[in-house]
Every structure is written in structure tokens, then in C-alpha cells.
Design a protein around this motif. Structure first.
Motif, PDB file in Angstrom:
ATOM      1  N   MET A  10       0.704  -1.155   0.026  1.00 17.72           N
ATOM      2  CA  MET A  10       0.072  -0.138  -0.058  1.00 17.72           C
ATOM      3  C   MET A  10       0.799   1.150  -0.001  1.00 17.72           C
ATOM      4  N   ARG A  11       2.027   1.330   0.545  1.00 15.58           N
ATOM      5  CA  ARG A  11       2.868   2.394   0.644  1.00 15.58           C
ATOM      6  C   ARG A  11       3.469   2.541  -0.939  1.00 15.58           C
ATOM      7  N   THR A  67      -3.615   4.555  -0.204  1.00 13.76           N
ATOM      8  CA  THR A  67      -2.539   4.393   0.720  1.00 13.76           C
ATOM      9  C   THR A  67      -2.859   5.016   2.191  1.00 13.76           C
ATOM     10  N   VAL A 104      -0.449   0.634   7.139  1.00 13.96           N
ATOM     11  CA  VAL A 104       0.276   1.694   6.779  1.00 13.96           C
ATOM     12  C   VAL A 104       0.422   2.793   7.934  1.00 13.96           C
ATOM     13  N   ALA A 142       2.618   7.033   5.693  1.00 17.44           N
ATOM     14  CA  ALA A 142       1.748   7.403   4.665  1.00 17.44           C
ATOM     15  C   ALA A 142       2.137   8.971   4.205  1.00 17.44           C
ATOM     16  N   SER A 175       4.776   8.342   1.688  1.00 15.29           N
ATOM     17  CA  SER A 175       4.235   8.327   0.346  1.00 15.29           C
ATOM     18  C   SER A 175       3.394   9.663  -0.162  1.00 15.29           C
TER      19      SER A 175
END
Length: 278
Positions: free
Chosen positions: A53-54, A175, A198, A203, A206
Motif C-alpha cells: 500500500m505504501r 495508501t 500503513v 503514509a 508516500s
């Protein structure tokens, strides 16, 4: 985003993994989950899912570049901006197997039904698309095509840069939805793997990367476009927050469909912002 009705990771969520290999496995999982590219992932647990997800904004940038090439070439050879936009959006749908759009339609049907959470989730898991989903898909794709066409009318590179920013914004919304305090709406499915994986600091990192990628894409057109597209990404990601909060209140948390809907919502808003700014 992989729909909960589709084929998600085959192993149950594990405990947090160890070693730097989680980051590379996460990149593979991000590519395999967020695109149609066949990628072998040897390890799937919540640590890997968190990294996946990152990496999402970076995967979005890659998708945006692919679509941006189509926009640039199509406009350069004399196609109308609208036709170029339609071809680029069609490519993105193919590269993602339409899963994000499917998630958008499913969430629209679930929330539009007005049913309690458990019934709404069952509606979302069906393979068919109801009237709420159809109307939502048509309107979103019309807005995306019109906004991308307007951006492309400012020049081939302008359209490409706008699409990169929109694709980054869409995956950044994913994210941000996987930060702590946002649970999974189901005891199984993709949401179980990624919910809360995350950390807020990750987050934020990112998000910074996503803004930088949009700015770099904007520089292809002009220095002013760099700032405008970074703002478009931020606006697009922010626009997904009300939908995330509503989905959490109505459904109890996130699912693969919710993540897909957040992606398309954020990308659409970012495209409109880019069309206005360029």
C-alpha cells in the motif's frame, strides 16, 4: 484495487514479517494487486501488504506514464483530444482489469441501496451491476474523459502530465485509507490484509513522494504546471476522505471495492483540477 469478490491473496494474514525483503515483496504485491501485470509473490502477510500500500502511488505513476504516452502520441498524430483521452482511459482500464471501476460501481450499489451494512456488503459482492453502479460509472468516465481532453488540448505533454498526476492521486487515496483507525469491513478479503497496515509516518512519506512525482510530470509541460499538478494530487487525495468516512460509517470499514472507489474518486477530482489549472 482487487475486489473482494475476486481473487485476493491466497494465504491468511500472518503476523508482521521481518527483514528488508518485505519491501520488495510489497512492491511485487502492489504491482500484482493494482495492475493486471502477472507478478509472482512468494510471501503475503500484513507486513508485505503494508509495503504494497505504501508503494501504491509509485504504481500509479507507472500506469499514468503508460496512459500518458497514448495521449501524447494520439494528439501528436492528429486525433482529437477527446478521442485521445478515451483511448488512454481505455488502456488504464485494461491495465487494471477494470477493478477500480468495478469497485466504484459496487460501492455505489451498496451505499445506494440504503440497506444495513451486512446487506449492503452482500450487494457489493454480487457480480452484477445495479442502476446506481451504472449511473456512477457513466458519469465518472464522462468527467474523466472530458477533463483529460481539456488538459490534452493544452498540449500533448500537458495531457500526459495530468494523467500521471491523476493516477498517482488515485493510488495515494488507497495508501491513506490503509492507515490505523480504519478497520476492515469484513473478516476476510483484501481489506483484512491491508487495513491499518500503513503507519501515519509512512503514509506521509508516500504522500510526499506522490506530490513529487506529480510535480516532475508537470515539469514536462511547464514549471507552473509542476506546482499545479502537485496541488491537483493533494486535492484529489483530500476529496477521497469524505467518501472513506462515509464508507466506514455505513459499512464498518474498508473492502477492496471501497479502495477501488476511493481510487477512482480521487483520480477524477485530480483530473478536473488539472484541467482547470493547465
Amino acid at each position: 484495487m482487487q475486489s473482494d469478490a475476486g481473487s485476493g491473496p491466497s494465504r491468511p494474514p500472518g503476523s508482521a514479517g521481518r527483514g528488508s525483503g518485505a519491501a520488495l515483496d510489497g512492491l511485487r504485491m502492489a504491482a500484482g494487486t493494482l495492475t493486471a501485470v502477472p507478478v509472482r509473490v512468494d510471501r503475503v502477510d500484513r507486513a508485505v501488504a503494508g509495503w504494497a500500500m505504501r508503494w501504491a502511488p509509485l504504481i500509479g505513476a507507472g500506469l499514468g506514464v503508460a496512459g500518458g504516452i497514448v495521449v501524447s502520441v494520439a494528439v501528436a498524430v492528429g486525433l482529437t483530444p477527446l478521442l485521445a483521452a478515451a483511448l488512454a482511459l481505455g488502456l488504464l482500464a485494461a491495465l487494471t482489469r477494470g477493478l477500480h471501476l468495478d469497485g466504484l460501481a459496487d460501492l455505489a450499489d451498496g451505499l445506494g441501496s440504503g440497506k444495513p451494512a451486512d446487506e449492503a456488503l452482500r450487494i457489493m459482492k454480487r457480480s452484477d451491476i445495479g442502476p446506481f453502479g451504472v449511473v456512477t460509472l457513466v458519469l465518472v468516465l464522462l468527467v474523466q474523459a472530458a477533463a483529460l481532453a481539456q488538459a490534452a488540448s493544452a498540449g500533448p505533454l500537458a495531457g500526459a502530465a495530468a494523467l500521471v498526476a491523476a493516477a498517482v492521486a488515485g493510488r495515494l487515496a488507497i495508501t491513506l485509507a490503509c492507515t490505523p483507525a480504519v478497520p476492515s469491513a469484513r473478516p476476510d478479503g483484501l481489506g483484512t490484509y491491508v487495513a491499518g497496515t500503513v503507519p501515519h509516518a509512512a503514509a506521509s512519506a508516500s504522500a510526499a513522494v506522490g506530490l513529487a512525482l506529480a510535480a516532475l510530470a508537470g515539469l514536462l509541460h511547464s514549471p507552473g504546471a509542476a506546482l499545479s499538478l502537485a496541488f491537483a494530487v493533494a486535492l484529489g487525495a483530500a476529496a477521497s476522505v469524505p467518501l472513506l468516512l462515509h464508507a466506514r460509517r455505513r459499512l464498518g470499514g474498508i473492502t477492496g471495492d471501497v479502495l477501488g472507489a476511493l481510487c477512482e474518486t480521487s483520480a477524477t477530482v485530480a483530473l478536473v483540477a488539472a484541467a482547470i489549472a493547465l
